[in-house]
Design a protein around this motif. Structure first.
Motif, PDB file in Angstrom:
ATOM      1  N   ILE A 122     -24.840   2.241  -1.799  1.00 48.24           N
ATOM      2  CA  ILE A 122     -23.976   3.336  -1.371  1.00 48.24           C
ATOM      3  C   ILE A 122     -24.744   4.231  -0.404  1.00 48.24           C
ATOM      4  O   ILE A 122     -25.978   4.192  -0.334  1.00 48.24           O
ATOM      5  N   LYS A 123     -23.989   5.035   0.333  1.00 48.37           N
ATOM      6  CA  LYS A 123     -24.593   6.007   1.268  1.00 48.37           C
ATOM      7  C   LYS A 123     -24.307   7.408   0.747  1.00 48.37           C
ATOM      8  O   LYS A 123     -23.158   7.789   0.552  1.00 48.37           O
ATOM      9  N   LEU A 124     -25.388   8.159   0.460  1.00 50.31           N
ATOM     10  CA  LEU A 124     -25.259   9.525  -0.025  1.00 50.31           C
ATOM     11  C   LEU A 124     -25.730  10.480   1.072  1.00 50.31           C
ATOM     12  O   LEU A 124     -26.891  10.381   1.515  1.00 50.31           O
TER      13      LEU A 124
ATOM     14  N   ALA B 133     -28.736   4.478  -0.889  1.00 50.99           N
ATOM     15  CA  ALA B 133     -29.090   4.470  -2.316  1.00 50.99           C
ATOM     16  C   ALA B 133     -28.609   3.177  -2.971  1.00 50.99           C
ATOM     17  O   ALA B 133     -27.601   2.590  -2.561  1.00 50.99           O
ATOM     18  N   LEU B 134     -29.368   2.766  -3.960  1.00 52.76           N
ATOM     19  CA  LEU B 134     -28.950   1.647  -4.806  1.00 52.76           C
ATOM     20  C   LEU B 134     -28.506   2.245  -6.140  1.00 52.76           C
ATOM     21  O   LEU B 134     -29.323   2.754  -6.923  1.00 52.76           O
ATOM     22  N   LEU B 135     -27.203   2.222  -6.394  1.00 49.83           N
ATOM     23  CA  LEU B 135     -26.643   2.812  -7.614  1.00 49.83           C
ATOM     24  C   LEU B 135     -26.644   1.776  -8.737  1.00 49.83           C
ATOM     25  O   LEU B 135     -26.127   0.668  -8.573  1.00 49.83           O
ATOM     26  N   VAL B 136     -27.233   2.145  -9.865  1.00 48.24           N
ATOM     27  CA  VAL B 136     -27.325   1.261 -11.028  1.00 48.24           C
ATOM     28  C   VAL B 136     -26.606   1.923 -12.197  1.00 48.24           C
ATOM     29  O   VAL B 136     -26.949   3.043 -12.591  1.00 48.24           O
ATOM     30  N   VAL B 137     -25.595   1.226 -12.753  1.00 48.19           N
ATOM     31  CA  VAL B 137     -24.801   1.791 -13.858  1.00 48.19           C
ATOM     32  C   VAL B 137     -24.778   0.792 -15.024  1.00 48.19           C
ATOM     33  O   VAL B 137     -23.983  -0.154 -15.024  1.00 48.19           O
ATOM     34  N   PRO B 138     -25.654   0.961 -16.048  1.00 49.63           N
ATOM     35  CA  PRO B 138     -25.556   0.139 -17.266  1.00 49.63           C
ATOM     36  C   PRO B 138     -24.438   0.667 -18.153  1.00 49.63           C
ATOM     37  O   PRO B 138     -24.188   1.878 -18.209  1.00 49.63           O
ATOM     38  N   ASP B 139     -23.754  -0.246 -18.853  1.00 47.35           N
ATOM     39  CA  ASP B 139     -22.594   0.187 -19.637  1.00 47.35           C
ATOM     40  C   ASP B 139     -22.926   0.509 -21.085  1.00 47.35           C
ATOM     41  O   ASP B 139     -22.050   0.820 -21.876  1.00 47.35           O
TER      42      ASP B 139
ATOM     43  N   VAL C  82     -33.495   5.448  -1.976  1.00 43.76           N
ATOM     44  CA  VAL C  82     -33.580   5.990  -3.325  1.00 43.76           C
ATOM     45  C   VAL C  82     -32.858   5.063  -4.310  1.00 43.76           C
ATOM     46  O   VAL C  82     -31.864   4.427  -3.951  1.00 43.76           O
ATOM     47  N   ILE C  83     -33.397   4.989  -5.530  1.00 46.69           N
ATOM     48  CA  ILE C  83     -32.731   4.287  -6.636  1.00 46.69           C
ATOM     49  C   ILE C  83     -32.060   5.343  -7.496  1.00 46.69           C
ATOM     50  O   ILE C  83     -32.712   6.287  -7.961  1.00 46.69           O
ATOM     51  N   VAL C  84     -30.757   5.219  -7.722  1.00 48.06           N
ATOM     52  CA  VAL C  84     -30.018   6.157  -8.564  1.00 48.06           C
ATOM     53  C   VAL C  84     -29.574   5.415  -9.825  1.00 48.06           C
ATOM     54  O   VAL C  84     -28.752   4.495  -9.751  1.00 48.06           O
ATOM     55  N   ILE C  85     -30.133   5.797 -10.967  1.00 52.37           N
ATOM     56  CA  ILE C  85     -29.762   5.179 -12.243  1.00 52.37           C
ATOM     57  C   ILE C  85     -28.846   6.131 -12.998  1.00 52.37           C
ATOM     58  O   ILE C  85     -29.254   7.236 -13.385  1.00 52.37           O
ATOM     59  N   ASP C  86     -27.593   5.740 -13.161  1.00 54.26           N
ATOM     60  CA  ASP C  86     -26.585   6.570 -13.822  1.00 54.26           C
ATOM     61  C   ASP C  86     -26.690   6.376 -15.340  1.00 54.26           C
ATOM     62  O   ASP C  86     -26.549   5.259 -15.837  1.00 54.26           O
ATOM     63  N   GLY C  87     -26.933   7.468 -16.075  1.00 49.77           N
ATOM     64  CA  GLY C  87     -27.114   7.388 -17.528  1.00 49.77           C
ATOM     65  C   GLY C  87     -25.924   7.861 -18.335  1.00 49.77           C
ATOM     66  O   GLY C  87     -26.082   8.284 -19.487  1.00 49.77           O
TER      67      GLY C  87
ATOM     68  N   LEU D 142     -26.637  17.077  -7.053  1.00 52.97           N
ATOM     69  CA  LEU D 142     -26.870  16.269  -5.860  1.00 52.97           C
ATOM     70  C   LEU D 142     -26.330  16.959  -4.622  1.00 52.97           C
ATOM     71  O   LEU D 142     -26.724  16.630  -3.500  1.00 52.97           O
ATOM     72  N   GLY D 143     -25.409  17.901  -4.845  1.00 55.81           N
ATOM     73  CA  GLY D 143     -24.819  18.613  -3.717  1.00 55.81           C
ATOM     74  C   GLY D 143     -23.361  18.264  -3.542  1.00 55.81           C
ATOM     75  O   GLY D 143     -22.910  17.187  -3.930  1.00 55.81           O
ATOM     76  N   ASP D 144     -22.611  19.203  -2.966  1.00 58.23           N
ATOM     77  CA  ASP D 144     -21.173  18.984  -2.792  1.00 58.23           C
ATOM     78  C   ASP D 144     -20.876  17.804  -1.882  1.00 58.23           C
ATOM     79  O   ASP D 144     -19.841  17.152  -1.993  1.00 58.23           O
ATOM     80  N   SER D 145     -21.802  17.553  -0.977  1.00 53.36           N
ATOM     81  CA  SER D 145     -21.552  16.455  -0.033  1.00 53.36           C
ATOM     82  C   SER D 145     -21.805  15.086  -0.658  1.00 53.36           C
ATOM     83  O   SER D 145     -21.450  14.072  -0.084  1.00 53.36           O
ATOM     84  N   CYS D 146     -22.464  15.082  -1.825  1.00 57.78           N
ATOM     85  CA  CYS D 146     -22.768  13.811  -2.500  1.00 57.78           C
ATOM     86  C   CYS D 146     -21.781  13.593  -3.642  1.00 57.78           C
ATOM     87  O   CYS D 146     -22.023  14.028  -4.767  1.00 57.78           O
ATOM     88  N   ASP D 147     -20.655  13.018  -3.321  1.00 56.60           N
ATOM     89  CA  ASP D 147     -19.646  12.745  -4.349  1.00 56.60           C
ATOM     90  C   ASP D 147     -19.943  11.380  -4.968  1.00 56.60           C
ATOM     91  O   ASP D 147     -19.562  10.339  -4.425  1.00 56.60           O
ATOM     92  N   LEU D 148     -20.650  11.393  -6.089  1.00 58.29           N
ATOM     93  CA  LEU D 148     -21.093  10.146  -6.714  1.00 58.29           C
ATOM     94  C   LEU D 148     -19.914   9.321  -7.217  1.00 58.29           C
ATOM     95  O   LEU D 148     -19.914   8.097  -7.121  1.00 58.29           O
ATOM     96  N   GLU D 149     -18.886  10.023  -7.719  1.00 55.97           N
ATOM     97  CA  GLU D 149     -17.734   9.278  -8.241  1.00 55.97           C
ATOM     98  C   GLU D 149     -16.998   8.558  -7.136  1.00 55.97           C
ATOM     99  O   GLU D 149     -16.577   7.418  -7.289  1.00 55.97           O
ATOM    100  N   SER D 150     -16.841   9.204  -6.009  1.00 56.51           N
ATOM    101  CA  SER D 150     -16.188   8.531  -4.873  1.00 56.51           C
ATOM    102  C   SER D 150     -17.032   7.368  -4.390  1.00 56.51           C
ATOM    103  O   SER D 150     -16.520   6.302  -4.033  1.00 56.51           O
TER     104      SER D 150
END
Length: 604
Positions: free
Chosen positions: A481-483, A489-495, A521-526, A584-592
């Motif tokens: 993704i682009k933040l 960024a490489l977004l990693v989401v374990p379930d 950057v590596i972004v690991i979503d917890g 992360l900032g308003d410009s970084c909408d992680l959910e989108s």
């Protein structure tokens, strides 16, 4: 998606406070009423309740007498050990029990588990297993660990039980024709048939088949009477007569068989059918079990004894608890069962029973059903059942030597045949979850061809594989993704939680994916991570250092405070790497970004 942020968490009760709570409970009258339920029963006891309890207690005693003798024979012991085992459990449960339908006595399944230890070490091993199993069950109760039996799934339970039923019934069919010998599995039973074919006795076969036909016929009469009562709505005298006639069919057949043998001995001088060896009259000796077993000419130390009995000391307490919990759930009648109190009663019954040479005891569906059918009102009915056993031990054991072994085999076969559930459970698993067929047949086949102890262990291990595998291989979303303000960024989401079985899988997938895309950057979503273990923390920190050496940053987003504290407390570093989506900032909408289309996206 909304992320729940734990700003404050409830702290667990300190050990000192827990001890104080227990001390306060000891001063409470309610605590002692819970631990001695007989006090509550006696406060509201009446002559009507006493009448029904006497009827139920005597009926259960008559029904269970042949089965207690049969349990001892299945365990490879003289018949009197079945009577010894029927004393303590009844009297202990009358004082400490909470469910009127339940009482503790020998069960045929557990007796089968004892056979191998009897063959190798004699009755001392069985008595010691009973004592130690009782102690273990009481410890489980005090530590409130009874739910551990929930690790035994329904398919494994039914596979184990059906293997035990198959083995016992096959063994008794062989015994019905006069062939005996140790039989831990189907293979040994077949060997007994081949080696003992010369012992075939037609009279034993005729007696056994005749008893089976009579037992099933009387049972059908009882069921017809019950159907007639439900259809007509009016209870007639013959309904009641046939009900108790059917309930006491075992003892009636036993008495008839004894009469037949006595007549044959009086007229011909010998019995045409096999009978047990002489049964010792009188009450059992009251003594501690032997803690050092004798193996041939070698006396084992207590440590060696525990090592020899280790598998039994794991499996037997589990089976005792499983039998009791299954019966209590079936006959709770909508009431809450005090599992701790019932487990204490079960453990105490076995521990005290071992002082009177008992084999392991537990609850039984048949006994509970007879109790309910007889109108039982309280656990005090167990006293009357225990009194029946004491009378038999004191004055009637001489007559029990006339019981044909084929009659006892018939009683066992007709009692257990309905518990063979493999066809029904196979159908249920096939319709619902076919994966459950694997632990079902693993436990069933292991019980048939190896032994029953391994059966339950094998089934649990197979089940654990299916439980652990999803943990070891969690669903993993990795996407590029682009933040804004951060870069690629490489977004990693374990379930699910990250832990030692899956951390290497997670690490490998991140490293492989990072080599395939451009990233800063590596972004690991917890969001789905609730707890970490030391192995996963150490691996994550090593992974972060590896990426830092390559100029790549690692961020941990939306991690719970408790998990963050675990991570940071490991080496008191990296607290600044934990951020929320908002930080992360308003410009970084992680959910989108999560839901956006990406050139690189993998779901493992």
């Amino acid at each position: 998606m909304e992320f729940y942020d734990f700003k404050s968490e409830e702290k667990p009760t300190a050990a000192k406070e827990w001890i104080k709570q227990q001390g306060r409970q000891l001063k409470s009258s309610q605590f002692w009423l819970r631990r001695f339920p007989v006090i509550s029963w006696l406060q509201s006891y009446s002559w009507v309740s006493a009448f029904y309890d006497v009827v139920a207690g005597v009926t259960v005693g008559l029904v269970e007498l042949p089965k207690c003798l049969a349990a001892a024979i299945i365990a490879g012991l003289p018949p009197q050990y079945g009577l010894y085992s029927s004393v303590a459990g009844y009297f202990v449960y009358a004082i400490f029990g909470t469910c009127q339908a339940i009482n503790f006595a020998p069960t045929l399944l557990v007796a089968m588990l004892m056979r191998s230890y009897t063959d190798q070490y004699g009755h001392d091993a069985v008595v010691l297993i009973t004592f130690l199993s009782g102690v273990i069950v009481m410890l489980i109760a005090l530590l409130q660990l009874a739910p551990i039996v929930e690790f035994i799934s329904y398919p494994v339970q039914r596979g184990f039980m059906s293997a035990a039923v198959f083995n016992i019934v096959l063994t008794q069919i062989v015994a019905m024709v006069g062939i005996t010998g140790p039989s831990l599995n189907v293979i040994q039973t077949v060997q007994n048939i081949i080696n003992g074919i010369d012992l075939f006795n037609v009279w034993d076969l005729v007696m056994g088949v005749t008893c089976i036909v009579i037992l099933f016929s009387i049972e059908q009469l009882g069921e017809l009477a019950e159907k007639s009562k439900k259809k007509g709505g009016e209870v007639r005298w013959w309904h009641t007569f046939l009900k108790y006639f059917a309930l006491t069919r075992n003892v009636l057949v036993m008495v008839g068989s004894i009469a037949f043998v006595a007549i044959m001995i009086a007229t011909t001088g010998e019995s045409p059918v096999g009978t047990p060896a002489e049964i010792e009259q009188g009450f059992p000796p009251f003594r501690l079990p032997h803690f050092q077993l004798q193996n041939g000419n070698t006396t084992l130390t207590f440590g060696e004894t525990l090592n020899e009995l280790s598998s039994a000391l794991i499996v037997v307490p589990m089976i005792l608890l499983l039998e009791y919990i299954s019966v209590s759930k079936a006959f709770a009648d909508g009431k809450t069962i005090d599992t701790t109190q019932e487990s204490l009663a079960l453990g105490l019954s076995n521990t005290l029973g071992s002082l009177m040479q008992s084999i392991p005891v537990s609850a039984s569906f048949v006994r509970a059903a007879v109790n309910v059918a007889s109108g039982v009102r309280s656990p005090i009915s167990s006293i009357y059942t225990g009194a029946i056993m004491l009378v038999v031990l004191g004055v009637l054991t001489d007559y029990l030597t006339y019981i044909p072994t084929s009659t006892l085999s018939a009683v066992i076969i007709t009692s257990l045949i309905y518990f063979f559930k493999v066809p029904q459970v196979t159908r249920d698993c096939y319709r619902s979850n076919r994966r459950d067929l694997i632990p079902l047949y693993a436990s069933f086949l292991a019980g048939l061809f190896i032994n029953l102890t391994f059966s339950i262990v094998c089934g649990i291990l197979v089940d654990l594989v299916f439980i652990i595998y999803p943990t070891a291989r969690p669903k993993l979303i990795i996407k590029s993704i682009k933040l804004p303000d951060i870069g690629h960024a490489l977004l990693v989401v374990p379930d699910k939680n990250i832990c030692y079985p899956n951390i290497e899988f997670l690490k490998e997938r991140i490293i492989i994916s990072a080599e395939l895309v451009k990233l800063d950057v590596i972004v690991i979503d917890g969001s789905f991570i609730h707890v970490l273990d030391t192995t996963s923390i150490q691996t994550l920190k090593a992974l972060r250092k590896d990426f830092e050496s390559k100029g790549k940053k690692t961020l941990y987003v939306n991690w719970r405070n408790s998990v963050r504290d675990q991570f940071v407390n490991f080496d008191r570093k990296n607290a600044d790497l934990f951020v929320s989506s908002a930080e992360l900032g308003d410009s970084c909408d992680l959910e989108s970004a999560k839901n956006s289309v990406s050139d690189f996206e993998y779901i493992y």
